[in-house]
Design an enzyme around this catalytic site. Structure first.
Site, mmCIF file in Angstrom:
data_model
loop_
_atom_site.group_PDB
_atom_site.id
_atom_site.type_symbol
_atom_site.label_atom_id
_atom_site.label_comp_id
_atom_site.label_asym_id
_atom_site.label_seq_id
_atom_site.Cartn_x
_atom_site.Cartn_y
_atom_site.Cartn_z
ATOM 1 N N CYS A 1 63.891 62.710 27.409
ATOM 2 C CA CYS A 1 64.116 62.819 28.756
ATOM 3 C C CYS A 1 65.553 62.454 29.046
ATOM 4 O O CYS A 1 66.201 63.023 29.929
ATOM 5 C CB CYS A 1 63.318 61.673 29.556
ATOM 6 S SG CYS A 1 61.438 62.052 29.473
ATOM 7 N N SER A 2 66.287 61.496 28.341
ATOM 8 C CA SER A 2 67.505 61.122 28.576
ATOM 9 C C SER A 2 68.371 62.404 28.379
ATOM 10 O O SER A 2 69.472 62.637 28.816
ATOM 11 C CB SER A 2 68.121 60.045 27.554
ATOM 12 O OG SER A 2 67.139 58.844 28.117
#
Lengths: 179, 151
Positions: free
Chosen positions: B44-45
């Site tokens: 996600c990052s």
């Protein structure tokens, strides 16, 4: 299931390229000189180039993620400016080997270290050519579905596997076009 | 099953900061909804870093990016600051996953959402969507092409 991400701008004569031009494996790396993962991938890619010396061609394009890596854009511009003097891979290696210090002063030192003309490189950067090139690389990365740094495309298709040496080498070996 | 192309995108009002709500209907131009499983997870990052970096390409076409996960607004605030995310992150936490459910991308088994992208057109309809395997970061190319196809 999402469709496979494909390289949006084909490999061309403008690209920084190492390895045989008629290689069966064309690996495009989108990278960021300040990204620690790109720094980890650097010696792995070098080792792949040794293993697949006869069959792999490596191309490098810029994908600086400036929000998280404040020196990445400046480093990429320096690499492109030095590239105009025919020493792209020398500065490329130097930047990855000295990732911990990419301050403005350090960047100029690296330009001198690889034997490039510092004044000329500084002028090219001020004139904006390297910046345009980096931005064009960046946009091509986004349009190709690059999903982080580094992102690799092998023969035009995004490689979603691990870029640790063993799995990456295994992937390259089993490709129909591999050696 | 994620919402199909052509259906009206469900309206929502979600906290973008601990004291500020954002509604879908506030935006005039196209909106890109980026559903992701959780703040801080590695994939996600990276996904949000890529969309952040690409945000100027979307803004140039008048499109607004909005991230959505089931994390709360305080968590989003720290994550956003730390990862330098360049667009709002909305807290789909009260009730948990309500918006993800409305878009058909809630994961009952682990209480998060799918990794899903929706492009909403000016008329508030779903113009394009893509659900990726949770472990695969989709990149921004599909959403960018979809936004460009609207103009």
């Amino acid at each position: 299931m999402s469709e496979r991400a494909l390289l949006s701008v084909p490999v061309g004569p403008e690209d920084h390229s190492r390895g045989p031009l008629d290689a069966k494996l064309t690996v495009v790396e989108y990278g960021d000189y300040q990204c620690p993962y790109c720094g980890q991938a650097y010696p792995i890619v070098e080792k792949l180039m040794t293993t697949f010396a006869d069959s792999m061609r490596l191309l490098f394009r810029n994908l600086p993620l400036a929000d998280v890596h404040p020196h990445a854009e400046a480093a990429a511009e320096v690499a492109e400016a030095v590239g105009l003097q025919g020493k792209f891979w020398e500065i490329h290696d130097t930047l990855f080997e000295n990732q911990r210090d990419l301050s403005a002063a350090a960047l100029l030192r690296y330009v001198a270290d690889v034997g490039a003309d510092v004044k000329e490189a500084t002028k090219e950067i001020a004139d904006g050519g390297p910046r345009q090139r980096v931005e064009a690389d960046f946009e091509s990365a986004i349009r190709s579905g690059a999903n982080g740094t580094p992102t690799f495309f092998v023969n035009g298709v995004r490689y979603d596997g691990s870029w640790q040496y063993e799995p990456f080498a295994e992937y390259l070996t089993q490709l129909p076009d591999g050696s | 099953m994620a919402l199909e192309t052509g259906v009206v995108a469900p309206e929502f009002g979600l906290l973008a900061t601990p004291d500020q709500k954002v509604a879908l209907s506030e935006f005039d131009g196209p909106v890109v909804l980026i559903f992701y499983p959780a703040d801080w997870s590695p994939v996600c990052s990276d996904e949000l870093s890529v969309f952040s970096a690409a945000s100027r390409l979307f803004h140039a076409r008048g499109a607004q990016l909005l991230g959505i996960s089931v994390d709360g607004p305080w968590c989003h605030e720290v994550f956003k600051e730390q990862r330098k995310v360049a667009f709002p992150l909305l807290a789909d936490c009260n009730p948990k996953g309500e918006v993800a459910k409305a878009y058909g991308v809630y994961r009952e088994d682990d209480g998060t959402s799918e990794r899903a992208l929706f492009v909403i057109d000016r008329d508030g309809k779903v113009a394009w969507s893509e659900v990726s395997p949770v472990g695969v970061n989709p990149g921004a190319d599909g959403a960018l092409r979809a936004v460009e196809a609207l103009s």
